[in-house]
Structures are given as C-alpha cells and as structure tokens.
Design a protein around this motif. Structure first.
Motif, PDB file in Angstrom:
ATOM      1  N   LEU A 153       0.911  -1.166  -0.010  1.00  0.00           N
ATOM      2  CA  LEU A 153       0.014   0.012  -0.052  1.00  0.00           C
ATOM      3  C   LEU A 153       0.799   1.385  -0.110  1.00  0.00           C
ATOM      4  N   SER A 154       0.651   1.965  -0.798  1.00  0.00           N
ATOM      5  CA  SER A 154       1.471   3.387  -1.071  1.00  0.00           C
ATOM      6  C   SER A 154       0.891   4.295   0.099  1.00  0.00           C
ATOM      7  N   PRO A 155       1.836   4.965   0.805  1.00  0.00           N
ATOM      8  CA  PRO A 155       1.112   6.001   1.724  1.00  0.00           C
ATOM      9  C   PRO A 155       0.707   7.273   1.028  1.00  0.00           C
ATOM     10  N   ASP A 156       0.893   7.255  -0.437  1.00  0.00           N
ATOM     11  CA  ASP A 156       0.431   8.704  -1.059  1.00  0.00           C
ATOM     12  C   ASP A 156      -0.560   8.489  -2.102  1.00  0.00           C
ATOM     13  N   GLU A 157      -1.168   7.160  -1.782  1.00  0.00           N
ATOM     14  CA  GLU A 157      -2.251   6.843  -2.657  1.00  0.00           C
ATOM     15  C   GLU A 157      -3.545   6.481  -1.803  1.00  0.00           C
ATOM     16  N   ALA A 158      -4.418   7.328  -1.864  1.00  0.00           N
ATOM     17  CA  ALA A 158      -5.894   6.819  -0.903  1.00  0.00           C
ATOM     18  C   ALA A 158      -6.566   5.922  -1.770  1.00  0.00           C
ATOM     19  N   ALA A 223      -5.472  14.170   4.175  1.00  0.00           N
ATOM     20  CA  ALA A 223      -6.251  14.980   3.276  1.00  0.00           C
ATOM     21  C   ALA A 223      -6.907  14.139   2.081  1.00  0.00           C
ATOM     22  N   SER A 224      -5.976  13.319   1.485  1.00  0.00           N
ATOM     23  CA  SER A 224      -6.454  12.593   0.225  1.00  0.00           C
ATOM     24  C   SER A 224      -7.548  11.357   0.580  1.00  0.00           C
ATOM     25  N   VAL A 225      -7.398  10.730   1.741  1.00  0.00           N
ATOM     26  CA  VAL A 225      -8.187   9.620   2.040  1.00  0.00           C
ATOM     27  C   VAL A 225      -9.536  10.390   2.754  1.00  0.00           C
ATOM     28  N   ILE A 226      -9.611  11.600   3.314  1.00  0.00           N
ATOM     29  CA  ILE A 226     -10.654  12.166   3.715  1.00  0.00           C
ATOM     30  C   ILE A 226     -11.451  12.557   2.678  1.00  0.00           C
ATOM     31  N   SER A 227     -10.935  12.994   1.424  1.00  0.00           N
ATOM     32  CA  SER A 227     -11.554  13.511   0.125  1.00  0.00           C
ATOM     33  C   SER A 227     -12.110  12.206  -0.431  1.00  0.00           C
ATOM     34  N   LEU A 228     -11.463  10.988  -0.166  1.00  0.00           N
ATOM     35  CA  LEU A 228     -12.007   9.862  -0.875  1.00  0.00           C
ATOM     36  C   LEU A 228     -13.195   9.208  -0.179  1.00  0.00           C
ATOM     37  N   VAL A 229     -13.023   9.299   1.207  1.00  0.00           N
ATOM     38  CA  VAL A 229     -14.371   8.886   1.964  1.00  0.00           C
ATOM     39  C   VAL A 229     -15.428   9.848   1.964  1.00  0.00           C
ATOM     40  N   LYS A 230     -15.136  11.047   1.766  1.00  0.00           N
ATOM     41  CA  LYS A 230     -16.236  12.265   1.606  1.00  0.00           C
ATOM     42  C   LYS A 230     -17.063  11.933   0.272  1.00  0.00           C
ATOM     43  N   CYS A 231     -16.154  11.555  -0.718  1.00  0.00           N
ATOM     44  CA  CYS A 231     -16.869  11.405  -2.088  1.00  0.00           C
ATOM     45  C   CYS A 231     -17.726  10.162  -2.353  1.00  0.00           C
ATOM     46  N   LEU A 232     -16.964   9.013  -1.494  1.00  0.00           N
ATOM     47  CA  LEU A 232     -17.793   7.764  -1.494  1.00  0.00           C
ATOM     48  C   LEU A 232     -19.196   8.000  -0.644  1.00  0.00           C
ATOM     49  N   LEU A 233     -19.165   8.782   0.268  1.00  0.00           N
ATOM     50  CA  LEU A 233     -20.302   8.862   1.193  1.00  0.00           C
ATOM     51  C   LEU A 233     -21.583   9.713   0.408  1.00  0.00           C
ATOM     52  N   LEU A 234     -21.004  10.948   0.031  1.00  0.00           N
ATOM     53  CA  LEU A 234     -21.962  11.708  -0.710  1.00  0.00           C
ATOM     54  C   LEU A 234     -22.621  11.197  -1.984  1.00  0.00           C
ATOM     55  N   LYS A 235     -21.654  10.338  -2.622  1.00  0.00           N
ATOM     56  CA  LYS A 235     -22.115   9.772  -4.075  1.00  0.00           C
ATOM     57  C   LYS A 235     -23.017   8.679  -3.814  1.00  0.00           C
ATOM     58  N   ASP A 236     -22.742   7.705  -2.979  1.00  0.00           N
ATOM     59  CA  ASP A 236     -23.334   6.360  -2.864  1.00  0.00           C
ATOM     60  C   ASP A 236     -24.387   6.215  -1.740  1.00  0.00           C
ATOM     61  N   VAL A 237     -24.130   7.049  -0.598  1.00  0.00           N
ATOM     62  CA  VAL A 237     -24.786   6.683   0.664  1.00  0.00           C
ATOM     63  C   VAL A 237     -25.632   8.218   1.131  1.00  0.00           C
ATOM     64  N   LEU A 238     -25.085   9.235   1.152  1.00  0.00           N
ATOM     65  CA  LEU A 238     -25.694  10.352   1.871  1.00  0.00           C
ATOM     66  C   LEU A 238     -26.307  11.251   0.636  1.00  0.00           C
ATOM     67  N   SER A 239     -26.689  10.703  -0.320  1.00  0.00           N
ATOM     68  CA  SER A 239     -27.314  11.644  -1.529  1.00  0.00           C
ATOM     69  C   SER A 239     -28.497  12.517  -0.785  1.00  0.00           C
ATOM     70  N   ARG A 240     -29.381  11.933   0.036  1.00  0.00           N
ATOM     71  CA  ARG A 240     -30.645  12.797   0.592  1.00  0.00           C
ATOM     72  C   ARG A 240     -30.045  13.473   1.723  1.00  0.00           C
ATOM     73  N   VAL A 241     -28.778  13.559   2.372  1.00  0.00           N
ATOM     74  CA  VAL A 241     -28.578  14.355   3.444  1.00  0.00           C
ATOM     75  C   VAL A 241     -27.692  15.514   2.871  1.00  0.00           C
ATOM     76  N   LYS A 242     -27.982  16.692   3.193  1.00  0.00           N
ATOM     77  CA  LYS A 242     -27.412  17.817   2.889  1.00  0.00           C
ATOM     78  C   LYS A 242     -26.803  18.479   3.960  1.00  0.00           C
ATOM     79  N   HIS A 243     -25.965  19.674   3.726  1.00  0.00           N
ATOM     80  CA  HIS A 243     -25.278  20.463   4.921  1.00  0.00           C
ATOM     81  C   HIS A 243     -24.052  19.734   5.415  1.00  0.00           C
ATOM     82  N   VAL A 244     -23.370  19.374   4.482  1.00  0.00           N
ATOM     83  CA  VAL A 244     -21.964  19.033   4.665  1.00  0.00           C
ATOM     84  C   VAL A 244     -20.944  20.217   4.262  1.00  0.00           C
ATOM     85  N   ASP A 245     -20.249  20.804   5.268  1.00  0.00           N
ATOM     86  CA  ASP A 245     -19.499  21.988   5.144  1.00  0.00           C
ATOM     87  C   ASP A 245     -18.026  21.602   4.465  1.00  0.00           C
TER      88      ASP A 245
END
Length: 270
Positions: A153-158, A223-245
């Motif tokens: 696992l590369s530490p630079d790749e999320a 920061a890269s893995v935070i962005s990855l998890v955020k995208c997974l949640l917003l796209k696949d899981v939390l599409s009906r939940v808003k207000h993520v700053d």
C-alpha cells in the motif's frame, strides 16, 4: 536404582481447581449500554440505514454534517468521560449516536471516538446491531493497516475496499435498486485481514441476516483519504442528506496538521 528421568512424578500437592487461587483476577467491567437522549426511543430503533464511523476520515466527515441531531450515546464504563466537551468534539472520547434526517427512511450514524479492545467488541456490536437498534442496512467505515493487507500500500495513494454480508450480496443479485450500498470500491483482496470492532460488527450483520457493508480505507489519516471517503459517502450513501460543510472540513484538517492525528489510536482497530 530408580530412573529419575522416566520415573512417574509424584502427584501434585494441589488440586487443579486450587491452582486458580494463586491467580489475581481483575473485577469484570460492567456491561456497555445505550443511553438515549429522547423519550421516543422507539422512533430511532429501526433506521433504514445505520452508519458506524470508526476511521479518522469518516469521523472528520460526519463531524461536519450540520443537519445531524444527537439522539443518544453508547457508554463504555472503562472509558472516563472527564475531559469531554459539552458540545460534541472530535477530541472527545465518546460514542455518540445521531439522526441525520427526519424522513421515513431514517438514516442514523454512530461516531466511535474511543479505542475498543477485542474483548469488548462483540458486546458493543450486539448493542448497535440487533438488540436496541435493528437497522435494515448497516455501513461500517474503518481503516486498514498495512500489516493486515496482503500486498503493498502506497502512503501517497488513497484507496478503499469493501466486504459485504450474505444478505447484501443477495440483495444485489436480486436487483435491488439501492444495492450495492458502496458502489465505487473494489472488494478486499483475499488474504487481507479485518479484525476488532469492525469485524465484530460485520459478523453481527451476517448473524442477524442484515444487509451489511464494511468499507475500509487507506491510509489511516490524510487529506487525500478524507476526500476519498467524503466522495464515497456523498455519491453512494448520503445523497439525501445535505449540509456538509466541505470547506470547513478541509480547513480544519490542515489546521490540525498532517504529522499527528488526534483520532488515530492503534488500539481502535485491535
């Protein structure tokens, strides 16, 4: 002359049950329990989706969902509450339960912000899945350590991988529109290991025939893995939940610094 090597030794002066008298036994910890902050506990007992956040990136994301409502907490008696803030904070050692919406399809999240030993994992898994809370679907968000991964696992790749319960795979085979719960992740490679609370939660889903998905991410912080998890949640899981700053999420992480993450605790995944 007696053979001292092959001669049968004399019987012990102690009975087997008496040997335990010389072992110091620690008193058992009280059982963990759920404490709801609302009198209408039944309203939150059967969510359509229960999200259990354990990894640092997932905790960061859910901390910035401003539409969530605190409805309860899971108390682990050996975890002291002293030092926790009045308002929920990422620095607290807590396990708060939130309602993310008020629709008929209720979505709830659990933020596990303290280390959970292997001995306590199954007790907590029972509380969250199948006893006081009986969800239709469960999403578990954890991290994977490089020592548990078969490969490099590369530490630079999320990157993120998933495991699913039999009920979730059956729902996908039957053509359910909301399956799979996490679409943009490959399955965890064979030979890799997930243990601790994450494994206990997915096992609980399997036992109770609940649609469960475990999503593990790498690296454990950044920061890269935070962005990855955020995208997974917003796209696949939390599409009906808003207000993520999103802006505040990135700014806060950069302010805390990349060198040391206060949420990272190796015991959390053991």
């Amino acid at each position: 002359m007696e053979d001292i090597v092959t001669e049968i030794p004399p019987p012990s002066r102690f009975f087997l049950e008496e040997l335990n008298n010389f072992v110091f036994h620690l008193p058992p910890f009280p059982s963990p329990f759920l404490l709801f902050s609302t009198p209408n506990q039944k309203k939150y007992s059967s969510p359509s989706l229960l999200i259990i956040a354990m990894s640092s990136p997932s905790l960061q994301v859910f901390h910035h969902v401003s539409s969530k409502t605190l409805v309860g907490t899971l108390i682990l008696p050996e975890i002291p509450l002293s030092g926790n803030s009045v308002e929920p904070s990422l620095k607290d050692k807590s396990c708060n339960i939130y309602a993310l919406n008020e629709d008929d399809n209720l979505i709830m999240s659990v933020s596990v912000q303290y280390p959970v030993t292997a001995e306590r994992s199954h007790a907590i898994a029972k509380l969250l899945i199948g006893e006081q809370i009986i969800p239709e679907k469960v999403l578990i968000l954890a991290s994977i350590r490089s020592s548990n991964f078969r490969g490099r696992l590369s530490p630079d790749e999320a990157i993120a991988f998933k495991l699913e319960s039999s009920a979730e795979r059956k729902a996908k085979a039957d053509g359910h529109q909301d399956s799979p719960l996490v679409k943009c992740a490959d399955y965890l490679p064979s030979g890799s290991v997930v243990d601790g609370l994450a494994a206990a939660l997915l096992s609980r889903c399997q036992l109770k025939k609940i649609r469960g998905t475990l999503c593990v991410s790498w690296p454990e912080v950044g920061a890269s893995v935070i962005s990855l998890v955020k995208c997974l949640l917003l796209k696949d899981v939390l599409s009906r939940v808003k207000h993520v700053d999103i802006k505040n999420l990135e700014e806060e992480f950069l302010k805390l610094g990349r060198s040391k993450d206060f949420l990272l605790d190796s015991e959390l995944y053991t």
